[in-house]
Scaffold this motif. Structure first.
Motif, PDB file in Angstrom:
ATOM      1  N   PHE A 132       0.826  -1.201   0.000  1.00 31.31           N
ATOM      2  CA  PHE A 132       0.000   0.000   0.000  1.00 31.31           C
ATOM      3  C   PHE A 132       0.868   1.263   0.000  1.00 31.31           C
ATOM      4  O   PHE A 132       0.537   2.263  -0.649  1.00 31.31           O
ATOM      5  CB  PHE A 132      -0.899  -0.013   1.246  1.00 31.31           C
ATOM      6  CG  PHE A 132      -1.741   1.217   1.449  1.00 31.31           C
ATOM      7  CD1 PHE A 132      -2.959   1.364   0.787  1.00 31.31           C
ATOM      8  CD2 PHE A 132      -1.320   2.219   2.311  1.00 31.31           C
ATOM      9  CE1 PHE A 132      -3.745   2.493   0.986  1.00 31.31           C
ATOM     10  CE2 PHE A 132      -2.103   3.348   2.512  1.00 31.31           C
ATOM     11  CZ  PHE A 132      -3.320   3.487   1.849  1.00 31.31           C
ATOM     12  N   LEU A 133       1.993   1.211   0.704  1.00 33.83           N
ATOM     13  CA  LEU A 133       2.836   2.379   0.905  1.00 33.83           C
ATOM     14  C   LEU A 133       3.581   2.818  -0.346  1.00 33.83           C
ATOM     15  O   LEU A 133       3.671   4.023  -0.631  1.00 33.83           O
ATOM     16  CB  LEU A 133       3.859   2.082   2.010  1.00 33.83           C
ATOM     17  CG  LEU A 133       4.979   3.120   2.223  1.00 33.83           C
ATOM     18  CD1 LEU A 133       4.390   4.419   2.780  1.00 33.83           C
ATOM     19  CD2 LEU A 133       6.050   2.560   3.159  1.00 33.83           C
ATOM     20  N   MET A 134       4.112   1.884  -1.116  1.00 34.25           N
ATOM     21  CA  MET A 134       5.062   2.240  -2.165  1.00 34.25           C
ATOM     22  C   MET A 134       4.507   3.200  -3.215  1.00 34.25           C
ATOM     23  O   MET A 134       5.175   4.185  -3.557  1.00 34.25           O
ATOM     24  CB  MET A 134       5.629   0.981  -2.815  1.00 34.25           C
ATOM     25  CG  MET A 134       6.650   0.255  -1.957  1.00 34.25           C
ATOM     26  SD  MET A 134       7.851   1.335  -1.132  1.00 34.25           S
ATOM     27  CE  MET A 134       8.489   2.289  -2.506  1.00 34.25           C
ATOM     28  N   PRO A 135       3.306   2.987  -3.751  1.00 35.57           N
ATOM     29  CA  PRO A 135       2.797   4.002  -4.687  1.00 35.57           C
ATOM     30  C   PRO A 135       2.677   5.375  -4.041  1.00 35.57           C
ATOM     31  O   PRO A 135       2.889   6.398  -4.699  1.00 35.57           O
ATOM     32  CB  PRO A 135       1.420   3.444  -5.084  1.00 35.57           C
ATOM     33  CG  PRO A 135       1.550   1.967  -4.898  1.00 35.57           C
ATOM     34  CD  PRO A 135       2.413   1.815  -3.679  1.00 35.57           C
ATOM     35  N   GLY A 136       2.348   5.396  -2.741  1.00 41.59           N
ATOM     36  CA  GLY A 136       2.287   6.660  -2.021  1.00 41.59           C
ATOM     37  C   GLY A 136       3.650   7.322  -1.913  1.00 41.59           C
ATOM     38  O   GLY A 136       3.778   8.544  -2.054  1.00 41.59           O
ATOM     39  N   MET A 137       4.699   6.533  -1.691  1.00 41.44           N
ATOM     40  CA  MET A 137       6.044   7.087  -1.614  1.00 41.44           C
ATOM     41  C   MET A 137       6.517   7.568  -2.973  1.00 41.44           C
ATOM     42  O   MET A 137       7.217   8.582  -3.080  1.00 41.44           O
ATOM     43  CB  MET A 137       7.015   6.048  -1.048  1.00 41.44           C
ATOM     44  CG  MET A 137       6.793   5.708   0.407  1.00 41.44           C
ATOM     45  SD  MET A 137       6.765   7.163   1.495  1.00 41.44           S
ATOM     46  CE  MET A 137       8.314   7.949   1.104  1.00 41.44           C
ATOM     47  N   PHE A 138       6.144   6.846  -4.029  1.00 39.79           N
ATOM     48  CA  PHE A 138       6.477   7.310  -5.377  1.00 39.79           C
ATOM     49  C   PHE A 138       5.886   8.699  -5.607  1.00 39.79           C
ATOM     50  O   PHE A 138       6.558   9.616  -6.081  1.00 39.79           O
ATOM     51  CB  PHE A 138       5.924   6.348  -6.435  1.00 39.79           C
ATOM     52  CG  PHE A 138       6.553   4.990  -6.445  1.00 39.79           C
ATOM     53  CD1 PHE A 138       7.852   4.797  -6.012  1.00 39.79           C
ATOM     54  CD2 PHE A 138       5.848   3.882  -6.898  1.00 39.79           C
ATOM     55  CE1 PHE A 138       8.441   3.540  -6.025  1.00 39.79           C
ATOM     56  CE2 PHE A 138       6.417   2.626  -6.924  1.00 39.79           C
ATOM     57  CZ  PHE A 138       7.714   2.448  -6.483  1.00 39.79           C
ATOM     58  N   ALA A 139       4.590   8.842  -5.294  1.00 41.04           N
ATOM     59  CA  ALA A 139       3.905  10.115  -5.520  1.00 41.04           C
ATOM     60  C   ALA A 139       4.440  11.210  -4.603  1.00 41.04           C
ATOM     61  O   ALA A 139       4.554  12.372  -5.019  1.00 41.04           O
ATOM     62  CB  ALA A 139       2.405   9.945  -5.313  1.00 41.04           C
ATOM     63  N   THR A 140       4.762  10.860  -3.355  1.00 43.95           N
ATOM     64  CA  THR A 140       5.318  11.848  -2.438  1.00 43.95           C
ATOM     65  C   THR A 140       6.635  12.400  -2.955  1.00 43.95           C
ATOM     66  O   THR A 140       6.895  13.614  -2.895  1.00 43.95           O
ATOM     67  CB  THR A 140       5.529  11.222  -1.048  1.00 43.95           C
ATOM     68  OG1 THR A 140       4.256  10.842  -0.507  1.00 43.95           O
ATOM     69  CG2 THR A 140       6.206  12.190  -0.099  1.00 43.95           C
ATOM     70  N   THR A 141       7.479  11.535  -3.477  1.00 43.95           N
ATOM     71  CA  THR A 141       8.757  11.966  -4.037  1.00 43.95           C
ATOM     72  C   THR A 141       8.550  12.883  -5.224  1.00 43.95           C
ATOM     73  O   THR A 141       9.225  13.906  -5.370  1.00 43.95           O
ATOM     74  CB  THR A 141       9.592  10.751  -4.456  1.00 43.95           C
ATOM     75  OG1 THR A 141       9.808   9.909  -3.318  1.00 43.95           O
ATOM     76  CG2 THR A 141      10.949  11.178  -5.009  1.00 43.95           C
ATOM     77  N   MET A 142       7.604  12.524  -6.094  1.00 43.64           N
ATOM     78  CA  MET A 142       7.322  13.372  -7.249  1.00 43.64           C
ATOM     79  C   MET A 142       6.765  14.727  -6.813  1.00 43.64           C
ATOM     80  O   MET A 142       7.081  15.758  -7.403  1.00 43.64           O
ATOM     81  CB  MET A 142       6.312  12.677  -8.170  1.00 43.64           C
ATOM     82  CG  MET A 142       6.821  11.400  -8.835  1.00 43.64           C
ATOM     83  SD  MET A 142       8.234  11.663  -9.956  1.00 43.64           S
ATOM     84  CE  MET A 142       9.629  11.246  -8.880  1.00 43.64           C
ATOM     85  N   THR A 143       5.959  14.733  -5.765  1.00 44.77           N
ATOM     86  CA  THR A 143       5.362  15.982  -5.301  1.00 44.77           C
ATOM     87  C   THR A 143       6.393  16.889  -4.645  1.00 44.77           C
ATOM     88  O   THR A 143       6.477  18.089  -4.942  1.00 44.77           O
ATOM     89  CB  THR A 143       4.223  15.695  -4.304  1.00 44.77           C
ATOM     90  OG1 THR A 143       3.261  14.836  -4.919  1.00 44.77           O
ATOM     91  CG2 THR A 143       3.541  16.978  -3.867  1.00 44.77           C
TER      92      THR A 143
END
Length: 276
Positions: free
Chosen positions: A75-86
């Motif tokens: 669950f976390l990894m797509p969120g971390m991908f998006a957080t990094t992009m943001t």
């Protein structure tokens, strides 16, 4: 990398368009060359996401629950991908305000170059760095056991949505970098970046938040990209059943388009209005 050379800046619109592309490439080349000469900057920029994955995945991960079940790291990894992009828009803003403070942008303005080249060149360079960040982060995720359960084409689509979000936020960073007076002031922009990433579905499902806060998180553009990428990756989604969550893929395309349409013209206009 060498500068792109073209004939004299005379002739029809096609010639001017080619010169605009050449100017954009030269600004991009300059921005990327800085990473070669300042490796500490790229190490920090690429290393911070890795530390964040390990921190949230292992330190906090054991206490986190995914509504509807599922592994929290998935669950976390797509969120971390998006957080990094943001959060990347902060790097953009800092680079722009540093150039402005050193007089680099004033020198650009005194040259016979396309007005859009500074913003566009910065955007292309940051998108290249974003690809490197996603690659490093994905390899880290694979190393800790994350897997994309969807098809390869769906995984490519998910990464495409993440880069689309980053692309749109580049123009926010350029505009803010041209707006704030100095690098010290730009550091205060973290007060904007932090809640934008935290009040989203990146780390916790909005359905677990208080009612009003969950609504804000669900309608956060970052959440749409996170939810859509989770769906494409085949990871746990934990949707709260709201309209924006049920149409995450659509909104993951709409939000970046809206952000780009608003902030790209603002960034170019701000550059044009800077005092010489």
């Amino acid at each position: 990398m060498t500068a792109l050379e073209l004939p004299a800046r005379t002739g029809p619109d096609r010639s001017r368009a080619l010169w605009a592309l050449a100017d954009t490439w030269n600004v991009t080349r300059r921005s990327l060359t800085h990473y070669q000469r300042q490796p500490v900057a790229i190490i920090w920029q690429l290393g911070f996401p890795i530390v964040s994955v390990l921190l949230y995945g292992y330190v906090f991960g054991s206490a986190m629950k995914v509504p509807g079940g599922g592994d929290y790291r998935e669950f976390l990894m797509p969120g971390m991908f998006a957080t990094t992009m943001t959060m990347g828009f902060m790097n953009t803003a800092m680079a722009v305000v540093t150039d402005a403070g050193k007089g680099v942008i004033d020198r650009f303005r005194s040259m016979p170059m396309a007005p859009s080249a500074v913003s566009a060149g910065r955007g292309v360079a940051d998108l290249v760095v974003a690809c490197a960040e996603l690659t490093i982060l994905a390899l880290t995720a694979l190393a800790i056991g994350w897997r994309a359960g969807g098809s390869p084409l769906e995984a490519v689509g998910a990464f495409g949505l993440l880069l689309l979000l980053r692309f749109s936020l580049i123009w926010v960073g350029v505009w803010l970098g041209l707006l704030v007076p100095n690098a010290e002031s730009a550091g205060g922009l973290y007060a904007i970046a932090f809640p934008v990433t935290m009040i989203s579905s990146a780390l916790v499902a909005p359905s677990l938040m208080p009612g009003w806060l969950g609504t804000v998180a669900a309608w956060n553009p970052v959440s749409s990209t996170v939810t859509a990428s989770r769906e494409l990756f085949g990871n746990p989604v934990a949707s709260g059943g709201t309209w924006v969550e049920e149409h995450a893929l659509l909104m993951a395309l709409v939000w970046p388009l809206v952000i780009t349409l608003v902030f790209l013209p603002l960034a170019v206009r701000r550059f044009q209005r800077l005092s010489r």
